[in-house]
Design an enzyme around this catalytic site. Structure first.
Site, PDB file in Angstrom:
ATOM      1  N   GLU A  12       9.416  -1.912  10.693  1.00 32.39           N
ATOM      2  CA  GLU A  12      10.657  -1.082   9.809  1.00 32.39           C
ATOM      3  C   GLU A  12      10.697   0.380   9.739  1.00 32.39           C
ATOM      4  OE1 GLU A  12       7.803  -0.066   5.880  1.00 32.39           O
ATOM      5  OE2 GLU A  12       6.689  -0.062   7.027  1.00 32.39           O
ATOM      6  N   HIS A  35      11.854   2.786  -6.507  1.00 32.51           N
ATOM      7  CA  HIS A  35      10.751   2.005  -6.601  1.00 32.51           C
ATOM      8  C   HIS A  35      10.917   1.939  -8.304  1.00 32.51           C
ATOM      9  CE1 HIS A  35       8.686   3.358  -2.832  1.00 32.51           C
ATOM     10  NE2 HIS A  35       8.641   2.096  -3.154  1.00 32.51           N
ATOM     11  N   CYS A  66       8.487  -8.781   3.681  1.00 35.04           N
ATOM     12  CA  CYS A  66       7.618  -8.579   3.026  1.00 35.04           C
ATOM     13  C   CYS A  66       9.277  -7.603   2.175  1.00 35.04           C
ATOM     14  CB  CYS A  66       6.879  -7.591   2.704  1.00 35.04           C
ATOM     15  SG  CYS A  66       6.181  -6.467   4.039  1.00 35.04           S
ATOM     16  N   ASP A  94      13.259  -0.178   4.599  1.00 35.16           N
ATOM     17  CA  ASP A  94      13.544   0.316   5.791  1.00 35.16           C
ATOM     18  C   ASP A  94      14.138  -0.130   6.374  1.00 35.16           C
ATOM     19  OD1 ASP A  94      11.879   3.090   3.946  1.00 35.16           O
ATOM     20  OD2 ASP A  94       9.917   2.314   4.030  1.00 35.16           O
TER      21      ASP A  94
HETATM   22  C1  PEP Z   1      10.001  -1.784   2.790  1.00 36.01           C
HETATM   23  O1  PEP Z   1      10.300  -0.881   3.516  1.00 36.01           O
HETATM   24  O2  PEP Z   1      10.976  -3.118   3.326  1.00 36.01           O
HETATM   25  C2  PEP Z   1       8.309  -2.171   2.391  1.00 36.01           C
HETATM   26  C3  PEP Z   1       8.006  -3.615   1.725  1.00 36.01           C
HETATM   27  O3  PEP Z   1       8.000  -1.347   2.355  1.00 36.01           O
HETATM   28  P1  PEP Z   1       8.509  -0.117   0.971  1.00 36.01           P
HETATM   29  O4  PEP Z   1       9.579  -1.093   0.287  1.00 36.01           O
HETATM   30  O5  PEP Z   1       6.667   0.230  -0.128  1.00 36.01           O
HETATM   31  O6  PEP Z   1       9.018   0.798   1.524  1.00 36.01           O
HETATM   32 MG    MG Z   2       9.064   0.678   3.526  1.00 34.57          MG
END
Ligand code: PEP
Ligand code: MG
Length: 568
Positions: A429, A186, A500, A453
């Site tokens: 995911e 993050h 995404c 993920d």
């Molecule tokens: C992902 O898992 O690719 C995603 C976009 O969600 P996050 O990175 O917030 O887990």
């Molecule tokens: Mg994710």
């Protein structure tokens, strides 16, 4: 030179600010008279109060009144006469100030943590914070304070939490380097949305630099040069200027279509964490928002889950800000590495495989319904798509969608307008969902592939661990087959598929994703224009051929080679 992972592109040259939380070592040997020990404690407590007031004052430049409330809670704790008198009593019974403060704090933390009520649980976090500050003051240790930075620096830390990044002043932060973390941790995602260069997972950085050292961080190639020579500074200053010039030159594509040389059009959208990020998406030519990570609303909330009203305002602001362009809002994705101050997640061996995202929401339906209601109410202010994270079974999707329909029906019965044009989709995911995509597509309006993920789960490689970060392989044919299964499953039922995860903005992946038929690419705003440039330079027919070949290869390196050959 140290190697790391380029998490947010750019180059920075400057002085290090090392963020290192001092370790507390409690002295067991009693020193000084009772009066002296009491005085040590009283001085430290007074300094703790004035430190918190000073941090609050400086943070008020960046944070909202609501975000500042945490400091009031800390002040209340530090000024609590009961807290002070218990510590003084322990000192009188023969303990040192540090041991007395630690024992009283531990006892209170234990007591509050065992309470059911979210409000009291949160008090435990306040006591931890305040007592850490108090102990540092008793022991004469200095706590780093990001809000006190008043000159341009490169921040070096073991890791940066979301609240650390909230305190960063963009004006003075040339970039940051962290010891741990991967491209999809993050802190890395935050760096990209703040448009600050970042190198993460840079093993050895904490051991090898101190505050005031000069470093060059190359967050394009993922390297850090310690104590650079004059020549190196010259070389990298030129590289930095070239990078900025290239970024500037891409601006001509801001309003251009994302279309291949043979007329195949895709959509390039931006990932956001809140209303503040909308501007960045629009400035970088985003055609929509492909992922609004709503968990930040929940993580920034201090005392409780954000209210329906607070959420409604945030969703409305984003929908209006995007002026009718598509906005995909992801419902609460909490758990794993994302924690809340006011809710204690169960202890689990593998939190990433545990009680998180939709699993949490389907359990805590009160929390979920509040979000769905806020979304339904906001739907009339723009073009809203809602998606659920971490869907593993068709049943989970159907249940989540039914809850939305129920909330919508209730609102309509109350005479509150809800758009009829809201698409309800899901993130893909978890490999189980990718494999069964053609069945999911009977019920979902769209998919958005979360590769951060999906890669972690298909390779069984923790996305937070730099030790296994070599397994983060977006171009591995196994992953490409899961992506193909997802896109084909959607297309079979006339639905669209976006992506995404970070892979969507990866220049090497773009040709293959295009060839696999991906409809929408959603990424950090700063990657949009470069991706548009790539899309506009390729032929869809050729990329389809490339993707077919890639699916038949053995390993990521072979796919990368094929992409390089083709692009030549
Ligand atoms: C992902 O898992 O690719 C995603 C976009 O969600 P996050 O990175 O917030 O887990
Ligand atoms: Mg994710």
């Amino acid at each position: 030179m140290l190697k790391g992972i380029a998490a947010s592109n750019g180059i920075a040259i400057g002085k290090v600010y090392k963020m290192e939380s001092p370790k507390i070592e409690i002295s067991m040997e009693v020193t000084g008279t009772e009066e002296e020990r009491l005085q040590v404690f009283r001085n430290a407590l007074a300094k703790t109060v004035s430190d918190i007031e000073a941090v609050k004052e400086r943070a008020s430049v960046n944070l909202s009144a609501e975000e500042l409330a945490i400091f009031d809670a800390h002040l209340m704790m530090a000024n609590d006469p009961e807290f002070a008198s218990q510590i003084e009593e322990m000192i009188r019974s023969g303990l040192n100030a540090d041991k007395a403060a630690k024992d009283v704090a531990d006892m209170m933390i234990g007591m509050f943590e065992s309470m059911e009520d979210a409000y009291f649980k949160e008090r435990a976090a306040d006591i931890k914070d305040v007592s850490y500050r108090l102990l540092c003051n008793i022991l004469g240790l200095t706590i780093p304070d990001l809000t006190a930075i008043d000159e341009e620096v490169v921040i070096v830390a073991n890791d940066l939490t979301p609240s650390d990044t909230a305190q960063l002043n963009k004006k003075y932060t040339l970039g940051f380097i962290t010891e741990i973390g991967g491209r999809t941790s993050h802190s890395a995602i935050m760096a990209r949305s703040l448009e600050i260069p970042a190198v993460v997972g840079c093993t050895g950085i904490m051991e090898n630099v101190k505050s005031g050292d000069c470093v060059i961080m190359d967050a394009i190639e993922g390297k850090v040069i310690l104590s650079p020579s004059e020549e190196e500074v010259k070389e990298y200053t030129a590289k930095k200027e070239a990078f900025l010039a290239e970024r500037e030159a891409l601006k001509v594509l801001k309003d251009a279509k994302s279309v291949t040389t043979d007329g195949h059009e895709v959509e390039l959208a931006g990932n956001i964490g809140g209303p503040k990020d909308v501007e960045g998406v629009l400035n970088n030519g985003g055609e929509g928002v492909g992922l609004f990570r709503t968990e930040f609303l929940y993580m920034n909330s201090e005392n409780d889950f954000p209210s329906e009203e607070e959420q409604f305002e945030a969703y409305k602001a984003v929908l209006e800000g995007m002026g009718g362009k598509k906005v995909v809002v992801r419902t609460l994705d909490i758990g794993g590495d994302k924690k809340l101050n006011y809710f204690t997640f169960p202890e689990e061996m593998n939190p990433f495989l545990g009680y998180r995202a939709i699993r949490f929401c389907l359990d805590r339906r009160d929390v979920f319904r509040t979000q769905l209601r806020a979304l339904a109410r906001a739907s009339v202010y723009g073009k809203l798509c809602i998606m659920f994270p971490m869907i593993a079974t068709v049943d989970e999707f159907k249940t989540a969608k039914a809850l939305y329909e129920e909330e919508k029906a209730k609102l309509l019965a109350e005479g509150i307008a809800v758009s009829d044009d809201v698409q309800i989709g899901m993130m893909v995911e978890i490999p189980a969902a990718a494999v069964l995509a053609d069945q999911f597509a009977k019920y979902a309006d769209f998919f958005s592939i979360g590769t951060n993920d999906l890669i972690q789960y298909s390779m069984a490689a923790d996305r937070m661990s730099e030790k296994v970060s070599y397994l983060y392989q977006p171009l591995n044919p196994s992953l490409l087959r899961l992506i193909k299964s997802t896109i084909d499953g959607a297309h079979k039922h006339g639905k669209w598929t976006g992506m995404c995860g970070e892979m969507a903005g990866d220049a090497m992946a773009a040709p293959v994703l295009l060839g696999l038929g991906l409809d929408e690419f959603s990424m950090s705003a700063t990657s949009i224009l470069n991706t548009r440039k790539i899309v506009r330079s390729l032929s869809y027919a050729d990329m389809k051929e490339l993707a077919e070949k890639a699916l038949q290869l053995d390993c990521e390196a072979d796919v990368a080679e094929l992409v390089r050959e083709t692009l030549k």
